[in-house]
Scaffold this motif. Sequence first.
Motif, PDB file in Angstrom:
ATOM      1  N   ASN A  53       1.020  -1.656   0.027  1.00 45.37           N
ATOM      2  CA  ASN A  53       0.173  -0.242   0.071  1.00 45.37           C
ATOM      3  C   ASN A  53       0.941   1.601   0.352  1.00 45.37           C
ATOM      4  OD1 ASN A  53      -2.289  -1.392   0.020  1.00 45.37           O
ATOM      5  ND2 ASN A  53      -2.264  -1.681   2.243  1.00 45.37           N
ATOM      6  N   ASP A  54       2.119   0.390  -0.602  1.00 48.11           N
ATOM      7  CA  ASP A  54       2.968   2.275  -0.468  1.00 48.11           C
ATOM      8  C   ASP A  54       2.467   3.596  -1.165  1.00 48.11           C
ATOM      9  OD1 ASP A  54       6.068   2.567   0.589  1.00 48.11           O
ATOM     10  OD2 ASP A  54       5.792   3.218  -1.051  1.00 48.11           O
ATOM     11  N   THR A  55       2.844   4.533  -1.270  1.00 44.02           N
ATOM     12  CA  THR A  55       2.459   6.255  -2.213  1.00 44.02           C
ATOM     13  C   THR A  55       3.316   5.589  -3.315  1.00 44.02           C
ATOM     14  OG1 THR A  55       4.037   7.133  -1.286  1.00 44.02           O
ATOM     15  CG2 THR A  55       1.650   6.959  -0.449  1.00 44.02           C
ATOM     16  N   ALA A  56       4.089   5.360  -3.278  1.00 48.72           N
ATOM     17  CA  ALA A  56       4.571   4.995  -4.616  1.00 48.72           C
ATOM     18  C   ALA A  56       4.690   3.665  -5.589  1.00 48.72           C
ATOM     19  CB  ALA A  56       6.603   4.935  -4.293  1.00 48.72           C
ATOM     20  N   VAL A  57       4.270   4.137  -6.744  1.00 47.65           N
ATOM     21  CA  VAL A  57       3.222   2.628  -7.507  1.00 47.65           C
ATOM     22  C   VAL A  57       4.965   1.421  -8.262  1.00 47.65           C
ATOM     23  CG1 VAL A  57       2.886   2.329  -9.783  1.00 47.65           C
ATOM     24  CG2 VAL A  57       2.124   4.153  -8.967  1.00 47.65           C
ATOM     25  N   ILE A  58       5.948   1.949  -8.354  1.00 46.00           N
ATOM     26  CA  ILE A  58       6.874   1.328  -7.836  1.00 46.00           C
ATOM     27  C   ILE A  58       7.036  -0.197  -6.870  1.00 46.00           C
ATOM     28  CG2 ILE A  58       9.116   2.348  -7.441  1.00 46.00           C
ATOM     29  CD1 ILE A  58      10.592   1.177 -10.406  1.00 46.00           C
ATOM     30  N   VAL A  59       7.101   0.475  -5.615  1.00 48.22           N
ATOM     31  CA  VAL A  59       7.010   0.001  -4.489  1.00 48.22           C
ATOM     32  C   VAL A  59       5.285  -1.135  -4.522  1.00 48.22           C
ATOM     33  CG1 VAL A  59       7.277   0.283  -1.714  1.00 48.22           C
ATOM     34  CG2 VAL A  59       8.330   1.339  -3.357  1.00 48.22           C
ATOM     35  N   ARG A  60       4.830  -0.611  -4.962  1.00 43.48           N
ATOM     36  CA  ARG A  60       3.604  -1.407  -4.552  1.00 43.48           C
ATOM     37  C   ARG A  60       3.879  -2.305  -5.914  1.00 43.48           C
ATOM     38  NH1 ARG A  60       0.329   3.634  -4.931  1.00 43.48           N
ATOM     39  NH2 ARG A  60       0.038   3.330  -6.808  1.00 43.48           N
ATOM     40  N   ARG A  61       3.899  -1.840  -7.171  1.00 40.79           N
ATOM     41  CA  ARG A  61       4.251  -3.425  -8.317  1.00 40.79           C
ATOM     42  C   ARG A  61       5.231  -4.218  -7.523  1.00 40.79           C
ATOM     43  NH1 ARG A  61       6.693  -0.465 -12.641  1.00 40.79           N
ATOM     44  NH2 ARG A  61       4.680   0.523 -12.873  1.00 40.79           N
ATOM     45  N   GLN A  62       6.137  -4.051  -7.374  1.00 37.57           N
ATOM     46  CA  GLN A  62       7.303  -4.903  -5.940  1.00 37.57           C
ATOM     47  C   GLN A  62       6.836  -5.454  -5.210  1.00 37.57           C
ATOM     48  OE1 GLN A  62       9.402  -4.792  -9.291  1.00 37.57           O
ATOM     49  NE2 GLN A  62      10.371  -5.710  -7.237  1.00 37.57           N
ATOM     50  N   ALA A  63       6.060  -5.031  -4.950  1.00 38.06           N
ATOM     51  CA  ALA A  63       5.328  -5.842  -3.572  1.00 38.06           C
ATOM     52  C   ALA A  63       4.481  -6.738  -3.745  1.00 38.06           C
ATOM     53  CB  ALA A  63       5.154  -5.077  -2.526  1.00 38.06           C
ATOM     54  N   THR A  64       4.074  -6.467  -5.117  1.00 37.76           N
ATOM     55  CA  THR A  64       3.172  -7.387  -5.500  1.00 37.76           C
ATOM     56  C   THR A  64       3.573  -8.529  -6.170  1.00 37.76           C
ATOM     57  OG1 THR A  64       1.400  -5.519  -5.953  1.00 37.76           O
ATOM     58  CG2 THR A  64       0.743  -7.623  -7.520  1.00 37.76           C
ATOM     59  N   LYS A  65       4.589  -8.790  -6.636  1.00 34.80           N
ATOM     60  CA  LYS A  65       5.219  -9.282  -6.998  1.00 34.80           C
ATOM     61  C   LYS A  65       5.698 -10.629  -6.495  1.00 34.80           C
ATOM     62  CE  LYS A  65       7.099  -7.162 -12.037  1.00 34.80           C
ATOM     63  NZ  LYS A  65       7.798  -6.496 -12.913  1.00 34.80           N
ATOM     64  N   ILE A  66       6.129  -9.940  -5.180  1.00 32.69           N
ATOM     65  CA  ILE A  66       6.673 -10.524  -4.241  1.00 32.69           C
ATOM     66  C   ILE A  66       5.540 -11.159  -3.503  1.00 32.69           C
ATOM     67  CG2 ILE A  66       8.003 -10.210  -2.232  1.00 32.69           C
ATOM     68  CD1 ILE A  66       9.784  -7.925  -2.967  1.00 32.69           C
ATOM     69  N   LEU A  67       5.134 -10.512  -2.730  1.00 34.45           N
ATOM     70  CA  LEU A  67       3.594 -11.987  -2.826  1.00 34.45           C
ATOM     71  C   LEU A  67       3.073 -12.716  -3.947  1.00 34.45           C
ATOM     72  CD1 LEU A  67       1.726  -8.150  -0.338  1.00 34.45           C
ATOM     73  CD2 LEU A  67       3.651 -10.239   0.758  1.00 34.45           C
ATOM     74  N   SER A  68       3.202 -12.590  -5.002  1.00 34.36           N
ATOM     75  CA  SER A  68       2.667 -13.697  -5.593  1.00 34.36           C
ATOM     76  C   SER A  68       3.779 -15.235  -5.529  1.00 34.36           C
ATOM     77  CB  SER A  68       2.770 -12.452  -7.241  1.00 34.36           C
ATOM     78  OG  SER A  68       1.907 -11.824  -7.727  1.00 34.36           O
ATOM     79  N   ALA A  69       4.824 -13.929  -5.795  1.00 30.69           N
ATOM     80  CA  ALA A  69       5.361 -15.690  -5.326  1.00 30.69           C
ATOM     81  C   ALA A  69       5.269 -16.505  -3.575  1.00 30.69           C
ATOM     82  CB  ALA A  69       7.373 -14.823  -5.895  1.00 30.69           C
ATOM     83  N   PHE A  70       5.054 -15.687  -2.771  1.00 31.93           N
ATOM     84  CA  PHE A  70       5.092 -16.285  -1.726  1.00 31.93           C
ATOM     85  C   PHE A  70       4.379 -16.947  -1.794  1.00 31.93           C
ATOM     86  CE2 PHE A  70       2.195 -15.457   2.186  1.00 31.93           C
ATOM     87  CZ  PHE A  70       3.250 -16.436   3.277  1.00 31.93           C
TER      88      PHE A  70
END
Length: 189
Positions: free
Chosen positions: A26-43
């Motif tokens: 839920n970070d304000t930076a789009v790139i951080v949200r995108r990376q977090a989404t990719k990592i959580l998908s892998a999780f």
Amino acid sequence: LSMESSEATAKAMLLRFHKTVRGRVNDTAVIVRRQATKILSAFVLNHPDHPDVIPVTLDLLRRSTDSEALRNLVMGTFELLWFMDDEPTPEAAKQLSRVVDASRSMAAAVGDILLELLRRFRKTIGSRKNSKGYEFAIRRWTTLILNEFVQLKCQEGKPAAQPLKKRKGMKQEPVLLESPEEQWLLRRS
């Protein structure tokens, strides 16, 4: 050997830091949200039986409204998580039903994820060799998901003490209802 070692290390890191990454989704930076989404998908794909899979998939679903690319990533993750096999497992049905149920109260932009996932499943199952077919898989999914929705509804309306029922024609003490399904059917009748 080093490939297996690095894969094991990556899985261990996902397991250890997934809660921290969930905060970044839920970070304000789009790139951080995108990376977090990719990592959580892998999780969720590496730890499908982890107790946090349902909350993490709901986080992913909320982020899927950010862009079409993130939506495709999230739907692809869900497809891999739940629809890789023709024969669904009860755990997969439980996770999917919980996510679908929770998605109903989310923003309209989330849409009907079950319908979208079933459309994707129909496309991919036709290309699989040795598949029992879409109709077989859907019958199995339907049975498992309906059972899970009954369980959900029974848990939502569960009173503090189980209601009692009386057996017709018998002068016995009332007995406890045996199952959530029976409770659900009695409430509907």
